[in-house]
Design a protein around this motif. Structure first.
Motif, PDB file in Angstrom:
ATOM      1  N   GLY A 147      33.607  33.673  28.633  1.00 34.82           N
ATOM      2  CA  GLY A 147      34.227  33.111  29.828  1.00 34.82           C
ATOM      3  C   GLY A 147      33.494  33.408  31.119  1.00 34.82           C
ATOM      4  O   GLY A 147      34.012  33.124  32.193  1.00 34.82           O
ATOM      5  N   GLY A 148      32.291  33.952  31.030  1.00 31.86           N
ATOM      6  CA  GLY A 148      31.504  34.216  32.224  1.00 31.86           C
ATOM      7  C   GLY A 148      30.356  33.236  32.340  1.00 31.86           C
ATOM      8  O   GLY A 148      29.756  32.853  31.336  1.00 31.86           O
ATOM      9  N   LEU A 149      30.070  32.815  33.559  1.00 32.20           N
ATOM     10  CA  LEU A 149      28.926  31.926  33.781  1.00 32.20           C
ATOM     11  C   LEU A 149      28.392  32.112  35.181  1.00 32.20           C
ATOM     12  O   LEU A 149      29.113  32.548  36.078  1.00 32.20           O
ATOM     13  CB  LEU A 149      29.276  30.463  33.514  1.00 32.20           C
ATOM     14  N   ILE A 150      27.127  31.773  35.336  1.00 34.68           N
ATOM     15  CA  ILE A 150      26.467  31.735  36.637  1.00 34.68           C
ATOM     16  C   ILE A 150      25.683  30.430  36.699  1.00 34.68           C
ATOM     17  O   ILE A 150      24.961  30.094  35.759  1.00 34.68           O
ATOM     18  CB  ILE A 150      25.513  32.925  36.848  1.00 34.68           C
ATOM     19  N   MET A 151      25.858  29.701  37.792  1.00 36.52           N
ATOM     20  CA  MET A 151      25.137  28.450  37.995  1.00 36.52           C
ATOM     21  C   MET A 151      24.279  28.565  39.258  1.00 36.52           C
ATOM     22  O   MET A 151      24.630  29.303  40.178  1.00 36.52           O
ATOM     23  CB  MET A 151      26.113  27.288  38.172  1.00 36.52           C
ATOM     24  N   ALA A 152      23.178  27.829  39.289  1.00 37.36           N
ATOM     25  CA  ALA A 152      22.288  27.811  40.453  1.00 37.36           C
ATOM     26  C   ALA A 152      21.958  26.370  40.815  1.00 37.36           C
ATOM     27  O   ALA A 152      21.870  25.509  39.939  1.00 37.36           O
ATOM     28  CB  ALA A 152      21.000  28.578  40.150  1.00 37.36           C
ATOM     29  N   ARG A 153      21.802  26.148  42.118  1.00 31.11           N
ATOM     30  CA  ARG A 153      21.344  24.833  42.584  1.00 31.11           C
ATOM     31  C   ARG A 153      20.657  24.982  43.923  1.00 31.11           C
ATOM     32  O   ARG A 153      21.012  25.844  44.723  1.00 31.11           O
ATOM     33  CB  ARG A 153      22.486  23.843  42.680  1.00 31.11           C
ATOM     34  N   PRO A 154      19.641  24.150  44.154  1.00 41.05           N
ATOM     35  CA  PRO A 154      19.004  24.176  45.469  1.00 41.05           C
ATOM     36  C   PRO A 154      19.954  23.572  46.507  1.00 41.05           C
ATOM     37  O   PRO A 154      20.768  22.707  46.183  1.00 41.05           O
ATOM     38  CB  PRO A 154      17.760  23.303  45.280  1.00 41.05           C
ATOM     39  N   VAL A 155      19.853  24.038  47.732  1.00 39.40           N
ATOM     40  CA  VAL A 155      20.643  23.501  48.837  1.00 39.40           C
ATOM     41  C   VAL A 155      19.728  22.589  49.630  1.00 39.40           C
ATOM     42  O   VAL A 155      18.667  23.038  50.091  1.00 39.40           O
ATOM     43  CB  VAL A 155      21.189  24.636  49.732  1.00 39.40           C
ATOM     44  N   PRO A 156      20.102  21.309  49.785  1.00 40.88           N
ATOM     45  CA  PRO A 156      19.232  20.405  50.540  1.00 40.88           C
ATOM     46  C   PRO A 156      19.257  20.732  52.034  1.00 40.88           C
ATOM     47  O   PRO A 156      20.306  20.997  52.607  1.00 40.88           O
ATOM     48  CB  PRO A 156      19.836  19.016  50.267  1.00 40.88           C
ATOM     49  N   GLY A 157      18.098  20.756  52.620  1.00 49.48           N
ATOM     50  CA  GLY A 157      17.980  20.979  54.058  1.00 49.48           C
ATOM     51  C   GLY A 157      18.177  22.420  54.463  1.00 49.48           C
ATOM     52  O   GLY A 157      18.594  23.258  53.664  1.00 49.48           O
ATOM     53  N   PRO A 158      17.877  22.733  55.731  1.00 44.17           N
ATOM     54  CA  PRO A 158      18.019  24.107  56.215  1.00 44.17           C
ATOM     55  C   PRO A 158      19.495  24.477  56.403  1.00 44.17           C
ATOM     56  O   PRO A 158      20.337  23.615  56.652  1.00 44.17           O
ATOM     57  CB  PRO A 158      17.285  24.091  57.557  1.00 44.17           C
ATOM     58  N   VAL A 159      19.799  25.758  56.271  1.00 45.80           N
ATOM     59  CA  VAL A 159      21.160  26.270  56.473  1.00 45.80           C
ATOM     60  C   VAL A 159      21.179  26.974  57.823  1.00 45.80           C
ATOM     61  O   VAL A 159      20.453  27.938  58.036  1.00 45.80           O
ATOM     62  CB  VAL A 159      21.548  27.250  55.346  1.00 45.80           C
ATOM     63  N   LYS A 160      22.010  26.477  58.737  1.00 47.66           N
ATOM     64  CA  LYS A 160      22.077  27.056  60.075  1.00 47.66           C
ATOM     65  C   LYS A 160      22.959  28.302  60.128  1.00 47.66           C
ATOM     66  O   LYS A 160      22.672  29.248  60.842  1.00 47.66           O
ATOM     67  CB  LYS A 160      22.584  26.003  61.058  1.00 47.66           C
ATOM     68  N   ASP A 161      24.064  28.304  59.358  1.00 49.70           N
ATOM     69  CA  ASP A 161      25.017  29.415  59.380  1.00 49.70           C
ATOM     70  C   ASP A 161      25.363  29.775  57.931  1.00 49.70           C
ATOM     71  O   ASP A 161      26.208  29.132  57.302  1.00 49.70           O
ATOM     72  CB  ASP A 161      26.264  28.999  60.157  1.00 49.70           C
ATOM     73  N   ALA A 162      24.697  30.799  57.406  1.00 49.09           N
ATOM     74  CA  ALA A 162      24.879  31.181  56.002  1.00 49.09           C
ATOM     75  C   ALA A 162      26.310  31.615  55.712  1.00 49.09           C
ATOM     76  O   ALA A 162      26.852  31.311  54.647  1.00 49.09           O
ATOM     77  CB  ALA A 162      23.903  32.298  55.630  1.00 49.09           C
ATOM     78  N   GLU A 163      26.942  32.317  56.642  1.00 45.76           N
ATOM     79  CA  GLU A 163      28.318  32.777  56.420  1.00 45.76           C
ATOM     80  C   GLU A 163      29.277  31.592  56.282  1.00 45.76           C
ATOM     81  O   GLU A 163      30.097  31.547  55.363  1.00 45.76           O
ATOM     82  CB  GLU A 163      28.760  33.687  57.569  1.00 45.76           C
ATOM     83  N   LYS A 164      29.161  30.618  57.172  1.00 48.49           N
ATOM     84  CA  LYS A 164      30.043  29.444  57.114  1.00 48.49           C
ATOM     85  C   LYS A 164      29.757  28.607  55.868  1.00 48.49           C
ATOM     86  O   LYS A 164      30.677  28.148  55.184  1.00 48.49           O
ATOM     87  CB  LYS A 164      29.896  28.588  58.368  1.00 48.49           C
ATOM     88  N   ALA A 165      28.490  28.407  55.564  1.00 52.50           N
ATOM     89  CA  ALA A 165      28.135  27.618  54.383  1.00 52.50           C
ATOM     90  C   ALA A 165      28.651  28.287  53.106  1.00 52.50           C
ATOM     91  O   ALA A 165      29.130  27.604  52.188  1.00 52.50           O
ATOM     92  CB  ALA A 165      26.618  27.427  54.311  1.00 52.50           C
ATOM     93  N   THR A 166      28.583  29.609  53.038  1.00 52.65           N
ATOM     94  CA  THR A 166      29.084  30.335  51.872  1.00 52.65           C
ATOM     95  C   THR A 166      30.597  30.216  51.779  1.00 52.65           C
ATOM     96  O   THR A 166      31.148  29.982  50.694  1.00 52.65           O
ATOM     97  CB  THR A 166      28.670  31.821  51.941  1.00 52.65           C
ATOM     98  N   ALA A 167      31.289  30.363  52.910  1.00 52.71           N
ATOM     99  CA  ALA A 167      32.758  30.235  52.923  1.00 52.71           C
ATOM    100  C   ALA A 167      33.181  28.834  52.497  1.00 52.71           C
ATOM    101  O   ALA A 167      34.129  28.677  51.709  1.00 52.71           O
ATOM    102  CB  ALA A 167      33.302  30.566  54.308  1.00 52.71           C
TER     103      ALA A 167
END
Length: 172
Positions: A67-87
């Protein structure tokens, strides 16, 4: 004559072993290597690279079979605010993957080159046990990658293992 026959049999057996070794399917290496997302990681025992991530847009997935998994994906374009994007990503994947009756933030912190947020979902029914979701955004210059880790059900030792594996994922 007998010596020549034995030598010939040894040569045939050796050649057969080499051919079988070369043509045999390669055993799992225990390594995540996602060229599209730009991440790699050594996988601990019990974790395996999956073939198809369960959520569209992710380019790789690893699973532990319990029941455990980890997924990865590229984020298109630059991220201006990592905290907000993560939330925002944690909110989205919480609705898609957890669907808990009560979801609470158990950790929200800045990490080197990014941000991470962890959520715990609880359910009112007696069937579902608590679940855990960790969303990590790693940024490097103009590039970023999103990692989503999920445990259903959540257990302390498995949560520590998931967190350790996610922290060990290398970007770039």
């Amino acid at each position: 004559m007998l010596v020549a026959l034995l030598a010939g049999m040894g040569l045939v057996a050796g050649a057969t072993a080499v051919v079988l070794q070369i043509t045999a399917p390669q055993a799992e290496t225990g390594r995540l290597a996602d060229g599209l997302a730009g991440v790699s990681a050594a996988l601990p025992q019990g974790w395996r690279v999956g073939s198809v991530p369960p959520v569209t847009g992710f380019t790789s997935v690893v699973r532990d079979g319990a029941g455990g998994l980890i997924m990865a994906r590229p984020v298109p374009g630059p991220v201006k605010d990592a905290e907000k994007a993560t939330a925002d990503a944690a909110e989205l994947y919480s609705r898609l993957l957890l669907k808990g009756d009560r979801v609470s933030v158990v950790e929200d912190k800045e990490i080197p080159q990014g941000h991470t947020r962890a959520l715990r979902a609880e359910y009112q029914d007696v069937v579902n046990r608590p679940a855990f979701l960790r969303v990590t955004l790693i940024t490097r210059g103009q590039r970023a990658v999103l990692l989503v880790g999920l445990l259903q059900p959540e257990e302390a030792a498995r949560r520590q293992a998931l967190d350790a594996l996610m922290a060990g994922i290398r970007y770039g």
